[in-house]
Write a protein that holds these residues in place. Structure first.
Motif, PDB file in Angstrom:
ATOM      1  N   PHE A  83      -1.077   3.017  -4.560  1.00 47.41           N
ATOM      2  CA  PHE A  83      -0.003   3.558  -3.730  1.00 47.41           C
ATOM      3  C   PHE A  83       0.701   2.391  -3.044  1.00 47.41           C
ATOM      4  O   PHE A  83       0.051   1.438  -2.601  1.00 47.41           O
TER       5      PHE A  83
ATOM      6  N   THR B 220       0.288   9.718   4.003  1.00 48.17           N
ATOM      7  CA  THR B 220       0.645  10.977   3.357  1.00 48.17           C
ATOM      8  C   THR B 220      -0.624  11.768   3.046  1.00 48.17           C
ATOM      9  O   THR B 220      -1.723  11.205   2.992  1.00 48.17           O
TER      10      THR B 220
ATOM     11  N   ASP C 209       7.308   2.766   0.173  1.00 45.81           N
ATOM     12  CA  ASP C 209       8.697   2.634  -0.281  1.00 45.81           C
ATOM     13  C   ASP C 209       9.607   2.613   0.942  1.00 45.81           C
ATOM     14  O   ASP C 209       9.703   3.601   1.670  1.00 45.81           O
TER      15      ASP C 209
ATOM     16  N   SER D 131      12.506   5.502   0.964  1.00 54.89           N
ATOM     17  CA  SER D 131      12.086   6.862   1.347  1.00 54.89           C
ATOM     18  C   SER D 131      11.182   6.867   2.567  1.00 54.89           C
ATOM     19  O   SER D 131      10.879   7.929   3.111  1.00 54.89           O
TER      20      SER D 131
ATOM     21  N   THR E  69       7.978   6.247   2.821  1.00 56.16           N
ATOM     22  CA  THR E  69       6.718   6.948   2.588  1.00 56.16           C
ATOM     23  C   THR E  69       5.953   6.238   1.481  1.00 56.16           C
ATOM     24  O   THR E  69       6.491   5.376   0.776  1.00 56.16           O
TER      25      THR E  69
ATOM     26  N   ARG F 136       4.188   6.004  -2.122  1.00 54.50           N
ATOM     27  CA  ARG F 136       4.372   6.597  -3.431  1.00 54.50           C
ATOM     28  C   ARG F 136       3.264   6.128  -4.366  1.00 54.50           C
ATOM     29  O   ARG F 136       2.825   4.976  -4.293  1.00 54.50           O
TER      30      ARG F 136
ATOM     31  N   THR G  24      -0.236   7.279 -11.369  1.00 50.67           N
ATOM     32  CA  THR G  24      -0.860   8.586 -11.089  1.00 50.67           C
ATOM     33  C   THR G  24      -2.084   8.834 -11.958  1.00 50.67           C
ATOM     34  O   THR G  24      -2.926   9.665 -11.615  1.00 50.67           O
TER      35      THR G  24
END
Length: 416
Positions: free
Chosen positions: A390, A198, A393, A396, A398, A400, A404
């Motif tokens: 990170f 990503t 997942d 999804s 992608t 995540r 954060t």
């Protein structure tokens, strides 16, 4: 005429529909003539190709072989590939969509395209044919393969990596594995477009490179470790000196100031080997800003970790492992293999002090390669802990962010 005197009447009855039989007969005819005319020893490749085409036409004329233009062109290319190139493999080597070529004996050829294995619609004539092509591949390397030396690792002129193993170790005939070298390395944009990473994770990793974080890329064979390492290396500042150490040169760094070192296996007499550990020790004397080890697999890990701890921040390497936790275990094991006498706790503290990030990359069942996890090494209560930043997942499909709060790097870390 010499050619008429060598005519063999039985060949006149060659069945045109038997493509392999006709090719085998033509092959013997052509080989006899290029050896007699000593063209095989000529360095002029074009001259050799023209002579082979001429001999094929002579064969058809002398033995009254009437074949169509399409079959003639096919035979001509296959014989040229067999004599000048690498036989049935030549077409596969020239196909840019193929990543791996796997030969399990003369009649089983597999290719990997898009991360998925499939069987190729071609074969060798017999075991001797496979062995002949293998020997042609390794001949420029000064290596040999036979019963007394049945395993060979090497690299072709274009950078492709090859491994061959023959009987008596290979029970079903000579086996050859080729990891093709991509002429145009993948770019970060292509990884993003393919969903392998990503934008958020790529930005984090590129900032980590710029801020001189020590990084280990972990994954299984063919998962894309070297590809990701190539891409991340582009973000190393141009003012820095990089020394790379590899078993087989695969890295395609685009930086200007790069010194590339490659290990050397022992020769046919069993001497002359230069290990990765020796090259790492030598690299430390070459005033590197960063050291990049293509793959850590032995005692050199100790020297790399020590280099990371003594001023060579921003160094990177890859390792074979199924997870970030497994990568830690493998590093610990390899440090032990180096002869280091410290305790397990001391080894883990050394690893935690040297490494900042572990990036786990993998290949899904459908062949899709992607980053699965980015984890940070932290000292917690005097113990080294992996803290996921990170994680992939599956729902999804992608990556995540797990925490954060720790994702952004400070601006002074990036620029300083």
């Amino acid at each position: 005429m010499r050619i008429l005197e060598r005519r063999e009447p039985d060949n006149k009855k060659t069945d045109v529909s038997d493509h392999e039989g006709l090719k085998a007969a033509m092959h013997g005819f052509v080989i006899d003539r290029i050896e007699d005319d000593k063209i095989i020893y000529d360095d002029n490749q074009k001259k050799l190709e023209d002579a082979i085409s001429s001999y094929i036409r002579q064969y058809c004329r002398i033995y009254e072989i009437n074949i169509g233009r399409e079959q003639f062109a096919t035979l001509e290319k296959e014989l040229l590939d067999e004599i000048v190139g690498f036989g049935p493999l030549q077409t596969l080597l020239e196909d840019p969509t193929i990543n791996d070529i796997l030969i399990n004996g003369p009649r089983k050829i597999y290719i990997e395209r898009g991360g998925v294995l499939e069987r190729a619609d071609m074969r060798f004539l017999d075991n001797r044919h496979v062995l002949r092509v293998i020997r042609r591949m390794i001949s420029p390397l000064g290596r040999r393969i036979d019963e007394s030396s049945p395993i060979v690792d090497g690299r072709l002129a274009d950078g492709s990596r090859i491994n061959a193993i023959v009987p008596p170790l290979a029970l079903d005939g000579p086996c050859l594995s080729i990891r093709k070298f991509r002429k145009d390395p993948l770019t970060a944009e292509e990884l993003l477009a393919g969903g392998s990473i990503t934008k958020e994770v790529l930005d984090y990793l590129t900032n980590a490179v710029k801020s001189r974080r020590n990084m280990l890329i972990s994954g299984a064979t063919g998962s894309g470790k070297t590809t990701l390492l190539n891409i991340l290396s582009q973000y190393i500042p141009l003012t820095e000196r990089i020394v790379t150490i590899e078993d087989a040169a695969e890295l395609q760094l685009r930086n200007d100031h790069v010194v590339r070192l490659e290990t050397r296996p022992e020769n046919n007499e069993g001497v002359g080997e230069v290990s990765a550990r020796e090259l790492v020790k030598n690299a430390l004397r070459m005033r590197p800003d960063r050291i990049i080890v293509g793959e850590s697999r032995g005692g050199e890990v100790l020297d790399v970790l020590q280099a990371m701890n003594t001023g060579h921040s921003g160094s990177m390497s890859t390792v074979h492992a199924n997870s970030a936790a497994d990568a830690m275990t493998r590093l610990e094991m390899m440090v032990g293999m180096s002869g280091f006498k410290g305790s397990s706790d001391l080894i883990l503290k050394m690893i935690g002090s040297a490494l900042d990030l572990i990036v786990q990359i993998g290949r899904k069942p459908d062949g899709h390669r992607c980053v699965l996890q980015v984890a940070e090494l932290r000292m917690v209560d005097r113990e080294v802990k992996l803290h996921p930043l990170f994680t992939y997942d599956d729902t999804s499909k992608t990556l995540r962010a797990v925490d954060t709060k720790v994702v952004p790097l400070l601006d002074d870390e990036v620029t300083g």
